[in-house]
Scaffold this active site. Structure first.
Site, PDB file in Angstrom:
ATOM      1  N   ARG A   1       1.098 -73.808-137.133  1.00 27.54           N
ATOM      2  CA  ARG A   1       2.525 -73.894-137.454  1.00 27.54           C
ATOM      3  C   ARG A   1       3.242 -74.467-136.252  1.00 27.54           C
ATOM      4  O   ARG A   1       3.175 -73.912-135.167  1.00 27.54           O
ATOM      5  CB  ARG A   1       3.098 -72.505-137.796  1.00 27.54           C
ATOM      6  CG  ARG A   1       4.402 -72.573-138.619  1.00 27.54           C
ATOM      7  CD  ARG A   1       5.061 -71.195-138.727  1.00 27.54           C
ATOM      8  NE  ARG A   1       5.466 -70.741-137.422  1.00 27.54           N
ATOM      9  CZ  ARG A   1       5.296 -69.491-136.967  1.00 27.54           C
ATOM     10  NH1 ARG A   1       4.760 -68.569-137.714  1.00 27.54           N
ATOM     11  NH2 ARG A   1       5.691 -69.171-135.746  1.00 27.54           N
TER      12      ARG A   1
ATOM     13  N   GLU B   1       6.882 -74.971-129.810  1.00 27.25           N
ATOM     14  CA  GLU B   1       5.453 -74.812-129.527  1.00 27.25           C
ATOM     15  C   GLU B   1       4.693 -75.053-130.826  1.00 27.25           C
ATOM     16  O   GLU B   1       5.279 -75.096-131.909  1.00 27.25           O
ATOM     17  CB  GLU B   1       5.134 -73.403-129.011  1.00 27.25           C
ATOM     18  CG  GLU B   1       5.433 -72.332-130.044  1.00 27.25           C
ATOM     19  CD  GLU B   1       4.663 -71.031-129.844  1.00 27.25           C
ATOM     20  OE1 GLU B   1       3.699 -70.994-129.057  1.00 27.25           O
ATOM     21  OE2 GLU B   1       5.012 -70.044-130.515  1.00 27.25           O
TER      22      GLU B   1
ATOM     23  N   ASN C   1       1.526 -73.240-132.921  1.00 31.79           N
ATOM     24  CA  ASN C   1       0.681 -72.046-132.979  1.00 31.79           C
ATOM     25  C   ASN C   1      -0.604 -72.412-133.690  1.00 31.79           C
ATOM     26  O   ASN C   1      -0.581 -72.776-134.865  1.00 31.79           O
ATOM     27  CB  ASN C   1       1.386 -70.942-133.766  1.00 31.79           C
ATOM     28  CG  ASN C   1       2.738 -70.598-133.162  1.00 31.79           C
ATOM     29  OD1 ASN C   1       2.804 -69.864-132.186  1.00 31.79           O
ATOM     30  ND2 ASN C   1       3.812 -71.146-133.727  1.00 31.79           N
TER      31      ASN C   1
ATOM     32  N   SER D   1       1.869 -66.739-138.549  1.00 30.85           N
ATOM     33  CA  SER D   1       2.158 -65.800-139.635  1.00 30.85           C
ATOM     34  C   SER D   1       3.392 -66.187-140.454  1.00 30.85           C
ATOM     35  O   SER D   1       4.056 -67.181-140.180  1.00 30.85           O
ATOM     36  CB  SER D   1       2.303 -64.391-139.072  1.00 30.85           C
ATOM     37  OG  SER D   1       3.353 -64.356-138.152  1.00 30.85           O
TER      38      SER D   1
ATOM     39  N   LYS E   1       0.129 -73.145-123.924  1.00 30.27           N
ATOM     40  CA  LYS E   1       1.353 -73.782-123.408  1.00 30.27           C
ATOM     41  C   LYS E   1       1.002 -74.844-122.366  1.00 30.27           C
ATOM     42  O   LYS E   1       1.675 -75.860-122.248  1.00 30.27           O
ATOM     43  CB  LYS E   1       2.284 -72.723-122.809  1.00 30.27           C
ATOM     44  CG  LYS E   1       2.541 -71.502-123.726  1.00 30.27           C
ATOM     45  CD  LYS E   1       3.747 -71.661-124.565  1.00 30.27           C
ATOM     46  CE  LYS E   1       4.180 -70.468-125.393  1.00 30.27           C
ATOM     47  NZ  LYS E   1       3.270 -69.865-126.356  1.00 30.27           N
TER      48      LYS E   1
ATOM     49  N   LYS F   1       7.417 -70.230-119.024  1.00 34.55           N
ATOM     50  CA  LYS F   1       6.480 -69.703-120.019  1.00 34.55           C
ATOM     51  C   LYS F   1       5.088 -69.455-119.442  1.00 34.55           C
ATOM     52  O   LYS F   1       4.466 -70.373-118.922  1.00 34.55           O
ATOM     53  CB  LYS F   1       6.330 -70.694-121.181  1.00 34.55           C
ATOM     54  CG  LYS F   1       7.613 -70.968-121.938  1.00 34.55           C
ATOM     55  CD  LYS F   1       7.315 -71.754-123.210  1.00 34.55           C
ATOM     56  CE  LYS F   1       8.571 -71.942-124.038  1.00 34.55           C
ATOM     57  NZ  LYS F   1       8.257 -72.517-125.359  1.00 34.55           N
TER      58      LYS F   1
ATOM     59  N   GLU G   1       1.098 -65.586-126.286  1.00 32.53           N
ATOM     60  CA  GLU G   1       1.623 -65.816-127.633  1.00 32.53           C
ATOM     61  C   GLU G   1       2.235 -64.527-128.152  1.00 32.53           C
ATOM     62  O   GLU G   1       1.932 -63.452-127.654  1.00 32.53           O
ATOM     63  CB  GLU G   1       0.479 -66.221-128.577  1.00 32.53           C
ATOM     64  CG  GLU G   1      -0.316 -67.432-128.149  1.00 32.53           C
ATOM     65  CD  GLU G   1       0.505 -68.704-128.204  1.00 32.53           C
ATOM     66  OE1 GLU G   1       1.397 -68.799-129.062  1.00 32.53           O
ATOM     67  OE2 GLU G   1       0.270 -69.598-127.381  1.00 32.53           O
ATOM     68  N   GLY G   2       3.056 -64.662-129.183  1.00 34.71           N
ATOM     69  CA  GLY G   2       3.517 -63.468-129.882  1.00 34.71           C
ATOM     70  C   GLY G   2       4.935 -63.043-129.560  1.00 34.71           C
ATOM     71  O   GLY G   2       5.430 -62.061-130.095  1.00 34.71           O
TER      72      GLY G   2
ATOM     73  N   ARG H   1      13.267 -69.107-139.380  1.00 34.19           N
ATOM     74  CA  ARG H   1      13.574 -67.799-138.795  1.00 34.19           C
ATOM     75  C   ARG H   1      14.882 -67.911-138.031  1.00 34.19           C
ATOM     76  O   ARG H   1      15.122 -68.916-137.352  1.00 34.19           O
ATOM     77  CB  ARG H   1      12.459 -67.375-137.826  1.00 34.19           C
ATOM     78  CG  ARG H   1      11.157 -67.050-138.516  1.00 34.19           C
ATOM     79  CD  ARG H   1      10.049 -66.850-137.514  1.00 34.19           C
ATOM     80  NE  ARG H   1       9.841 -68.053-136.711  1.00 34.19           N
ATOM     81  CZ  ARG H   1       9.105 -68.084-135.617  1.00 34.19           C
ATOM     82  NH1 ARG H   1       8.529 -67.006-135.160  1.00 34.19           N
ATOM     83  NH2 ARG H   1       8.950 -69.223-134.958  1.00 34.19           N
TER      84      ARG H   1
HETATM   85  P1  ADP Z   1       5.502 -67.427-128.285  1.00 29.45           P
HETATM   86  O1  ADP Z   1       4.117 -67.980-128.229  1.00 29.45           O
HETATM   87  O2  ADP Z   1       5.672 -66.152-127.558  1.00 29.45           O
HETATM   88  O3  ADP Z   1       6.037 -67.405-129.689  1.00 29.45           O
HETATM   89  P2  ADP Z   1       7.448 -69.548-127.838  1.00 29.45           P
HETATM   90  O4  ADP Z   1       7.238 -70.741-127.003  1.00 29.45           O
HETATM   91  O5  ADP Z   1       7.467 -69.784-129.310  1.00 29.45           O
HETATM   92  O6  ADP Z   1       6.346 -68.470-127.431  1.00 29.45           O
HETATM   93  O7  ADP Z   1       8.787 -68.841-127.400  1.00 29.45           O
HETATM   94  C1  ADP Z   1       9.245 -67.657-128.004  1.00 29.45           C
HETATM   95  C2  ADP Z   1      10.697 -67.792-128.403  1.00 29.45           C
HETATM   96  O8  ADP Z   1      11.498 -68.133-127.240  1.00 29.45           O
HETATM   97  C3  ADP Z   1      10.975 -68.894-129.399  1.00 29.45           C
HETATM   98  O9  ADP Z   1      10.810 -68.432-130.712  1.00 29.45           O
HETATM   99  C4  ADP Z   1      12.410 -69.273-129.091  1.00 29.45           C
HETATM  100  O10 ADP Z   1      13.298 -68.368-129.704  1.00 29.45           O
HETATM  101  C5  ADP Z   1      12.515 -69.061-127.572  1.00 29.45           C
HETATM  102  N1  ADP Z   1      12.232 -70.330-126.873  1.00 29.45           N
HETATM  103  C6  ADP Z   1      11.022 -70.795-126.499  1.00 29.45           C
HETATM  104  N2  ADP Z   1      11.123 -71.995-125.902  1.00 29.45           N
HETATM  105  C7  ADP Z   1      12.431 -72.298-125.879  1.00 29.45           C
HETATM  106  C8  ADP Z   1      13.181 -73.415-125.391  1.00 29.45           C
HETATM  107  N3  ADP Z   1      12.580 -74.438-124.776  1.00 29.45           N
HETATM  108  N4  ADP Z   1      14.521 -73.384-125.539  1.00 29.45           N
HETATM  109  C9  ADP Z   1      15.137 -72.341-126.144  1.00 29.45           C
HETATM  110  N5  ADP Z   1      14.488 -71.264-126.623  1.00 29.45           N
HETATM  111  C10 ADP Z   1      13.150 -71.231-126.499  1.00 29.45           C
HETATM  112 MG    MG Z   2       6.584 -68.946-130.893  1.00 31.86          MG
END
Ligand code: ADP
Ligand code: MG
Length: 454
Positions: A105, A124, A126, A131, A285, A344, A348-349, A430
């Site tokens: 996803r 990102e 996944n 899910s 990442k 970051k 994940e999660g 979401r």
């Molecule tokens: P995870 O693997 O924990 O889901 P993500 O990269 O999806 O990691 O980041 C988790 C959440 O943080 C995202 O769903 C989003 O709400 C916020 N986020 C992540 N990257 C960014 C970004 N570059 N700018 C703004 N919000 C972000």
């Molecule tokens: Mg995420």
């Protein structure tokens, strides 16, 4: 009316109080109203999904790229290092697996430029345990009904059909069929605590509808009941397993010594792993950050210049914190202006990223240590907020300023070198209140939503 509709449609989750039982359940938090999504960006995200499928599949087959890209990370990040050790071990032994199934996803936000126009920016991708493909197949019906109750019959008719559960099951069924044993089963590798079981059941029941048997097992069941025969066919609890669909295994906390042993057994087997360990590594990442370097996509996808251009158009600024001048410079920039970035780690999660003051403090502390290289930096995406109501059990109804994240599901199947299936399989929207920087639906921050294209 909305809550009744959600319960009736099966938008369900087990409760925090009774996480192991389905006799008392509740609805999964969702928005009262669908959220506006620019049509052009939605279509862009759907179109680029097949390209991302190609890319993930290419990365997963490129040992040299994975080795180089993760070299600095695995020196400091134990979890990625252990995944990488298993990856090298199964390559050295020689892969028994010949059919490959990817379910991913790709998540996006709509970045609001200075002139007010929005751009699609990937957050990102996944590649393991992505899910909500099941439950989101049911939320559009809820929002359609809400709009009708509000007298918006015309608007209700515009909500898109969406059925990722079917698309994901199609991929799993295809992989099962190519594995080529009528007796064999599909095994969902599930968590110890399965609050989100109904999301998985949506996919599972699609397989039963096709007369494909499904087992639900945890790592420890595999440790106790799993074995390989001489040709590395996987047997669990006496049944041959054609496909292992991981809904677990992406956080370090689940792995004790036994669970690592179980993971290794699965990876060594002939069974189709969704994902195999290489594809899990392709979703880190660090890989995402290296993909954004000029020239990298071209090398990974030779002969696909249009796909490369479509993929690159979705990238936000991503920066390596590897030791050296490039990393020193971006670390200093982020310490001076932390609100421009997200820091970051390889996790994940949800709930692992750092923002603002906290980003500054952590980066200040680790800027001269190798630990820095376990993180990447990313430009912070700033979407235009919109008002909505977030419906949550036991919470008062109040209007919130919200931002949304769009996910597109991708499914592909490869047999040897031939890609036999490559599709986008539906979407997930979401939405969360703007005061939360991080976190998804499972983390209790975001809620399920439906895009209303404008
Ligand atoms: P995870 O693997 O924990 O889901 P993500 O990269 O999806 O990691 O980041 C988790 C959440 O943080 C995202 O769903 C989003 O709400 C916020 N986020 C992540 N990257 C960014 C970004 N570059 N700018 C703004 N919000 C972000
Ligand atoms: Mg995420």
């Amino acid at each position: 009316v909305a809550v009744d509709a959600a319960l009736l449609a099966g938008v369900l989750m087990r409760t925090g109080e009774r996480p192991h039982a389905s006799d008392v359940v509740n609805y999964v938090p969702f928005t009262l109203l669908p959220s506006a999504v620019p049509r052009a960006l939605f279509e862009q995200a759907c179109t680029v999904q097949q390209d991302f499928n190609l890319l993930v599949d290419a990365v997963s087959q490129n040992k040299e790229f994975l080795e180089q890209t993760l070299a600095s990370t695995i020196k400091v990040d134990d979890f990625t290092a252990q995944l990488f050790r298993i990856y090298m071990q199964v390559l050295e032994e020689g892969l028994a697996q010949t059919v490959f199934l990817g379910i991913n996803r790709s998540d996006y936000m709509f970045d609001c430029g200075l002139d007010g126009t929005a751009a699609l920016r990937q957050i990102e991708i996944n590649t393991i345990a992505a899910s909500f493909g099941g439950l989101t197949s049911r939320t559009a019906d809820v929002h359609r009904l809400v709009l009708k109750v509000l007298g918006k019959t015309e608007e209700a008719s515009h909500l898109l059909p969406n059925n990722p559960a079917k698309g994901l099951a199609l991929g799993i069924a295809k992989a099962w069929e190519l594995y080529g044993s009528q007796r064999a089963v599909v095994m969902f590798l599930v968590e110890e605590v399965q609050r989100n079981i109904f999301d998985q059941r949506c996919v599972e029941n699609e397989l039963w509808n096709r007369n494909i048997r499904v087992l639900r097992k945890r790592f420890r069941d595999v440790f106790e009941q799993g074995s390989l025969d001489a040709s590395r066919r996987l047997y669990v609890d006496g049944q041959e397993v054609a496909v292992v669909y991981y809904r677990e295994g992406y956080v370090p906390q689940v792995y004790d010594q036994q669970n690592w042993a179980a993971r290794l057994l699965l990876e060594r087997s002939r069974a189709v792993k969704c994902p195999d360990i290489a594809t899990q590594l392709a979703g880190t990442k660090k890989v995402q950050q290296e993909l954004s370097r000029p020239g990298t996509l071209e090398k990974l996808l030779p002969g696909h210049p249009e796909a490369v251009a479509r993929i690159r158009a979705t990238f936000a600024g991503l920066y390596s914190l590897d030791e050296g001048e490039e990393g020193d410079r971006i670390a200093a920039t982020a310490i001076a202006d932390p609100d421009r970035f997200v820091l970051k780690p390889q996790r994940e999660g949800g709930g692992n990223n750092l923002y603002g003051e906290e980003l500054r403090e952590v980066l200040e502390k680790i800027k001269d240590s190798p630990e820095r290289t376990s993180y990447i930096l990313m430009d912070k995406i700033k979407p235009q907020p919109a008002l909505n109501y977030l419906l949550r059990a036991h919470s008062p109804l109040q209007v919130s300023e919200c931002i949304s994240e769009l996910g597109i599901f991708g499914v592909y199947v490869r047999q040897g070198q031939e890609l036999v299936l490559n599709q986008a399989a539906g979407h997930l929207l979401r939405t969360k209140a703007i005061e939360h920087a991080d976190g998804g639906v499972a983390a209790g921050v975001a809620v399920l939503d439906t895009p209303y294209l404008v």
